[in-house]
Structures are given as structure tokens and as C-alpha cells.
Design a protein around this motif. Structure first.
Motif, mmCIF file in Angstrom:
data_model
loop_
_atom_site.group_PDB
_atom_site.id
_atom_site.type_symbol
_atom_site.label_atom_id
_atom_site.label_comp_id
_atom_site.label_asym_id
_atom_site.label_seq_id
_atom_site.Cartn_x
_atom_site.Cartn_y
_atom_site.Cartn_z
ATOM 1 N N UNK A 185 0.878 -1.172 0.000
ATOM 2 C CA UNK A 185 0.000 0.000 0.000
ATOM 3 C C UNK A 185 0.913 1.218 0.000
ATOM 4 N N UNK A 186 0.586 2.203 -0.828
ATOM 5 C CA UNK A 186 1.510 3.321 -0.993
ATOM 6 C C UNK A 186 1.301 4.409 0.046
ATOM 7 N N UNK A 187 2.411 4.917 0.548
ATOM 8 C CA UNK A 187 2.398 6.092 1.400
ATOM 9 C C UNK A 187 3.223 7.137 0.663
ATOM 10 N N UNK A 188 2.725 8.366 0.604
ATOM 11 C CA UNK A 188 3.401 9.404 -0.166
ATOM 12 C C UNK A 188 3.773 10.586 0.722
ATOM 13 N N UNK A 189 4.811 11.299 0.328
ATOM 14 C CA UNK A 189 5.328 12.395 1.159
ATOM 15 C C UNK A 189 5.729 13.601 0.321
ATOM 16 N N UNK A 190 5.806 14.748 0.991
ATOM 17 C CA UNK A 190 6.404 15.944 0.378
ATOM 18 C C UNK A 190 7.416 16.528 1.363
ATOM 19 N N UNK A 191 8.363 17.301 0.835
ATOM 20 C CA UNK A 191 9.245 18.088 1.708
ATOM 21 C C UNK A 191 9.229 19.522 1.209
ATOM 22 N N UNK A 192 9.201 20.461 2.147
ATOM 23 C CA UNK A 192 9.213 21.881 1.776
ATOM 24 C C UNK A 192 10.660 22.364 1.707
ATOM 25 N N UNK A 193 10.829 23.556 1.160
ATOM 26 C CA UNK A 193 12.131 24.237 1.264
ATOM 27 C C UNK A 193 12.356 24.557 2.740
ATOM 28 N N UNK A 194 13.623 24.789 3.157
ATOM 29 C CA UNK A 194 13.855 25.186 4.548
ATOM 30 C C UNK A 194 13.040 26.440 4.884
ATOM 31 N N UNK A 195 12.416 26.440 6.061
ATOM 32 C CA UNK A 195 11.561 27.564 6.443
ATOM 33 C C UNK A 195 12.371 28.575 7.242
ATOM 34 N N UNK A 196 12.015 29.860 7.131
ATOM 35 C CA UNK A 196 12.693 30.867 7.950
ATOM 36 C C UNK A 196 12.394 30.658 9.437
ATOM 37 N N UNK A 197 13.310 31.069 10.284
ATOM 38 C CA UNK A 197 13.141 30.921 11.737
ATOM 39 C C UNK A 197 11.822 31.509 12.221
ATOM 40 N N UNK A 198 11.419 32.626 11.582
ATOM 41 C CA UNK A 198 10.179 33.288 12.021
ATOM 42 C C UNK A 198 8.985 32.349 11.856
ATOM 43 N N UNK A 199 8.989 31.563 10.782
ATOM 44 C CA UNK A 199 7.887 30.616 10.564
ATOM 45 C C UNK A 199 7.933 29.531 11.634
ATOM 46 N N UNK A 200 9.126 29.016 11.920
ATOM 47 C CA UNK A 200 9.224 27.985 12.950
ATOM 48 C C UNK A 200 8.812 28.536 14.314
#
Ligand SMILES: Cc1cc2nc3c(=O)[nH]c(=O)nc-3n(C[C@H](O)[C@H](O)[C@H](O)COP(=O)(O)OP(=O)(O)OC[C@H]3O[C@@H](n4cnc5c(N)ncnc54)[C@H](O)[C@@H]3O)c2cc1C
Length: 464
Positions: A261-276
Motif C-alpha cells: 500500500x503506498x504512502x506518499x510524502x512531500x518536503x518543503x524548502x527550509x523555512x525561515x526561523x520566524x515561521x518555525x
């Protein structure tokens, strides 16, 4: 592959492969016949942990692994990096199988396994970004909150305390992960976030340095008592281990053993510290919420979101193809879900999308075992919880093969035989109906605010 070095093709498998240090150029294939003590099909975590613990238990053993592509090609290199204490069968189900004490022992062994993975990575100098920040599971509706309370109550009835799993208030949950609509949640400390391809490739290096023969681009075409057969040679061995998980159905005679059964993923670009700063996840706990159709995320060591979910269809005849790893509609849905959770990500760039097959046994209960008469062994059926469980498999298979009676060999999943899946097209109908029922249940609950009737079907699908 159009003349491109194959290592470049392997880089594209996932965000993790793209960012793992070292070459992905395949090692030598098997050429000719060999004699060994133990022959293993598949160099994912299952195969490699088994070889690792065997070589430690008895350095004189001759161990051979045959891998179809490269070490860490499969789910082990591509997953969400939750090195967790989760086990696909619930405590209640294990209790029905083997009694309450056995169920508790299984879950305690899983908890210890999280630390064992961290211990070996440190001892062997594998920098897999291991961060034991636990898991925060968000409740984002009253029905999800009720499920959180049920989970904690079940844990308590098996004598797991606050230090294992606790209910969070809305404020406590938001403090850990400031998502929308949070009304509470749960927290367990028993999980580490890792970079899975770093662990997989690191382990392959350690095995080679310990004298294990790891042949790459050496697909196994047949296996049986005493023999592991590839197109370019046969390994003759007293013990032959199947460690092929989501690809098992492609082996002769195994078509109905484990459904991919398939599990799918994405990765974002590194986020700025303010977002974290707005999102949280400061100590890198892994996170999910309590919807039925599982989602899972981690804050990577380099400040990205790696975020995944199930929902891609199961393919007729347990087919496994590279094209199934990528489904633009699922990637778009994952991105939407992530932005729904954390609106600060509104225009975030998604840099990677990938997926892979997880192995689902008919009764959703992972198992490990060895038939001493034939020398045939196996481990798998982890559904989506194999990152740490494979380590427990490896230690257990090492004990079984060396004839060591231990606490591990008495755990209830040892020598458990899951039933076969139905023949097609029933298998296709059943698995996809189950997957669809989970999304229905989530949509119905969001609309009505009450537990969905489809959820009962989901429970049955999970074999609970
Ligand atoms: C997208 C995704 C996300 C996941 N997220 C998580 C998570 O966060 N936490 C978690 O615990 N689990 C997760 N999982 C599940 C977890 O990754 C697996 O359960 C685990 O890695 C299984 O390890 P394995 O070694 O048994 O199988 P695999 O890693 O799949 O290894 C099997 C190996 O066998 C090889 N092979 C197949 N056929 C043959 C053959 N005929 N001959 C030789 N070699 C062969 C394959 O190439 C592969 O390298 C996820 C899985 C996926 C796909």
C-alpha cells in the motif's frame, strides 16, 4: 535511465536520498555461486539490522545480503523518519492473541527499541540526525479528542503511565505544535525523528566494514530451503531470510502474503526561523493528528517540513511500479493539508515529492519468525511502523538463528502467521474500500462533529 549514472537516478528517489552524504553508486552484484551461513533477500532496515546483530553475536558467521537495487532503496530510505514505539497491532488485539502481559511486553520492547537505534547509531558513528523529541498527536475536533482520551485509557489499562502517554490540554498541545483548531492531544516521549537514508546508508557501510557481503543490483528471483537464487548466482546457506516487505508479493509463491500500500510524502524548502517560531516543534517532536487516514510529519534537521500521508490507491495484483511513487493529486492534497494545519505555510515551496510501498499483512499484525526445520526466516508486515520495529526484528532473528532463548524470542509477534490476502479482485476491492472508508469517516466527522459510522468499518478493516 538514458545514459545517466544510476546513482543520479537513486538520488531522485526521495528528499532523503537527495540529501544523504556519500555515493549512491551501486556496489558489486553477486557473480557466481557462494556458500554462506545466512543469506538475506533485501537490504532495507530488516535485512541490515539482522546482518548487524548476527555479525555482532558471532563474527565468524558468513553473512550475505542480495539487494535488488541499492541498500536503502525501499521504504527504509524513504520514510517519514519516525523512529517510534508504535506497533501496527493494538494492545487490545495483542491481548486477544497472547494475553495482557505479552501485549505489554511487546509495547515495552518497542519503547526500548527507539533507544537501541539511537545507541547503535551513536556507537557506530552514523549521524542520522536522531532527535528524541517524542510525538505530539493533535486533536482538532471533539471526536478526535474523544479518541485521544480512549487511547490514553487503553494505555492505562495496560499499566502505561503518564510518562508513556499523556493527554494534553489545548494550550499544552498548541505549545508543542501551533496548528489550527487544536482542542487537545496526546504526547509520548517514545519517538525520535531521524534522517532515514542516513541511517540506511550508514548501516550498509558498517556492515561492509564488519565483513558482511552486501551485493547490490542483485535481484532475488527465487528462494527456498538452503538457497537464495539470483540471475547471476545462487547463495547456498543454512538460513535464508526474507526481508523484502512491500516488494514481497513479487517473489514466487508470495503473491498473497503482504499487500503493498503506498504512502506518499512531500518536503518543503527550509523555512525561515520566524515561521518555525509560529509553528513550534522546537525539540523536533514528530507530529500527526487523530484523523483516520493517517498523516505524519517531522521538522527536519535542516529546518524543512517532511510531511506524508496514506490515501494513494492500492494497485490491482499487488503491483509495485516506480510510477506509483509519484501522484500529483496526492502531493497537492498533502500540501493543502499542511497549509490547513499551519496557515503560515501559505506560499511555501514544495521541493520534493515521493513515496513508496509499505507492507500490509491481512491481519495488520507484523511478525518475525524462523522455521528451524527448513532454515527459512522472515520479518515484516510493519504497515507504516517499521523504522524501529525492523531493529527489533533484527535482534530477534539474530537470537532465533543463533538459538538464543531470550525475552525477545518470547514476544507475541514471534512465529505469528498472518493469513493470506484474498485473491484478486477481492483484495483490490477490500483494500481500496478500506482506504476510502477512512477518508469518508474523516469527512463525515468534520461535517457532523460526531464519530462516523464508516469509522466502524475502518476498525474492522484494521482487524480490531
Ligand atoms: C513514504 C513512507 C513513509 C513511512 N514512514 C514511516 C515512519 O515515519 N515511521 C515508521 O516506523 N515507518 C514508516 N514507514 C514504513 C517503514 O519505512 C518500513 O516499514 C520499513 O522501512 C521496512 O523496512 P524493510 O527493510 O522491511 O523493507 P524495505 O526498506 O522496503 O526493504 C526491502 C528491500 O528489499 C529489496 N528487494 C525487494 N525485492 C527484492 C528482490 N527480489 N531481491 C532482492 N532485493 C529485493 C528492496 O529493493 C528493498 O531495498 C514508511 C514507509 C513509506 C513508504
Amino acid at each position: 535511465m538514458g545514459g545517466m549514472p544510476v546513482s543520479n537516478t537513486y538520488r531522485k528517489l526521495s528528499f532523503w536520498h537527495d540529501t544523504v552524504p556519500g555515493s549512491l553508486e551501486p556496489g558489486e552484484p553477486l557473480r557466481g555461486d557462494l556458500d554462506a551461513d545466512v543469506a538475506i533477500a533485501g537490504a532495507g532496515f530488516t535485512g541490515m539490522w539482522t546482518a548487524y546483530y548476527l555479525s555482532r553475536a558471532d563474527p565468524s558467521l558468513k553473512i550475505v545480503i542480495c539487494e535488488r537495487d541499492i541498500a536503502g532503496f525501499g521504504a527504509s530510505g524513504r520514510n517519514g523518519g519516525w523512529c517510534s514505539a508504535l506497533f501496527p497491532a493494538s494492545l487490545g488485539k495483542l491481548e486477544r492473541m497472547a494475553g495482557a502481559d505479552a501485549a505489554t511486553a511487546m509495547y515495552r520492547a518497542m519503547q526500548a527499541t527507539v533507544d537501541e537505534v539511537g545507541r547503535v547509531a551513536a556507537a557506530e558513528g552514523i549521524d542520522c540526525h536522531f532527535a528524541k523529541g517524542g510525538t505530539v498527536q493533535l486533536a482538532r475536533s471533539q471526536t478526535q479528542l474523544e479518541r485521544a482520551a480512549d487511547e490514553v485509557a487503553e494505555a492505562r489499562s495496560f499499566r502505561f503511565g503518564e510518562e508513556d502517554l499523556r493527554l494534553l490540554s489545548a494550550a499544552e498541545a498548541s505549545e508543542l505544535a501551533d496548528a489550527t483548531d487544536v482542542v487537545g492531544g496526546t504526547f509520548t516521549p517514545h519517538c525520535a525523528a531521524i534522517h532515514p537514508a542516513r541511517l540506511a546508508r550508514g548501516l550498509a557501510g558498517v556492515l561492509r566494514s564488519r565483513g558482511v557481503s552486501l551485493f547490490e543490483r542483485s535481484p532475488v528471483i527465487d528462494m527456498g530451503p538452503g538457497r537464495l537464487v539470483t540471475a547471476t548466482g545462487t547463495v547456498r546457506a543454512r538460513y535464508v531470510i526474507r526481508a523484502t516487505e512491500g516488494y514481497t508479493a513479487l517473489l514466487p509463491g508470495q503473491r498473497r502474503a503482504i499487500a503493498p500500500v503506498y504512502s506518499l510524502m512531500i518536503a518543503t524548502a527550509p523555512l525561515p526561523e520566524a515561521a518555525w517560531a509560529e509553528i513550534g516543534l522546537a525539540s523536533r517532536p514528530t507530529f500527526s493528528d487523530l484523523r483516520h487516514l493517517i498523516i505524519y510529519g517531522q521538522r527536519t534537521a535542516d529546518g524543512r517540513f517532511a510531511f506524508g500521508g496514506r490515501g494513494a490507491p492500492y494497485h490491482l495484483g499487488s503491483a509495485v511500479r516506480p510510477s506509483f511513487d509519484r501522484d500529483p493529486a496526492v502531493f497537492a492534497a498533502l500540501r493543502r493539508t499542511l497549509v490547513e494545519l499551519f496557515p503560515v505555510l501559505g506560499d511555501v515551496e514544495v521541493t520534493h515529492g515521493w513515496g513508496g510501498p509499505i507492507g500490509v499483512p491481512r491481519d495488520w499484525c507484523a511478525s518475525v519468525g524462523l522455521d528451524r526445520a527448513t532454515g527459512l526466516g522472515w520479518a515484516g508486515g510493519y504497515v507504516g511502523d517499521g523504522v524501529s520495529t525492523t531493529n527489533l526484528s533484527g535482534r530477534t532473528l539474530a537470537d532465533l538463528i543463533t538459538g538464543t532463548d531470550s525475552e525477545l524470542t518470547r514476544l507475541p509477534w514471534v512465529d505469528h502467521h498472518s493469513p493470506q490476502w484474498e485473491p484478486e479482485p477481492l483484495r483490490w476491492l477490500g483494500v481500496n474500500a478500506g482506504l476510502r472508508a477512512m477518508s469518508w469517516a474523516d469527512r463525515e466527522e468534520a461535517r457532523t462533529g460526531r464519530p462516523s459510522r464508516a469509522a466502524r468499518f475502518v476498525g474492522r478493516f484494521l482487524g480490531d
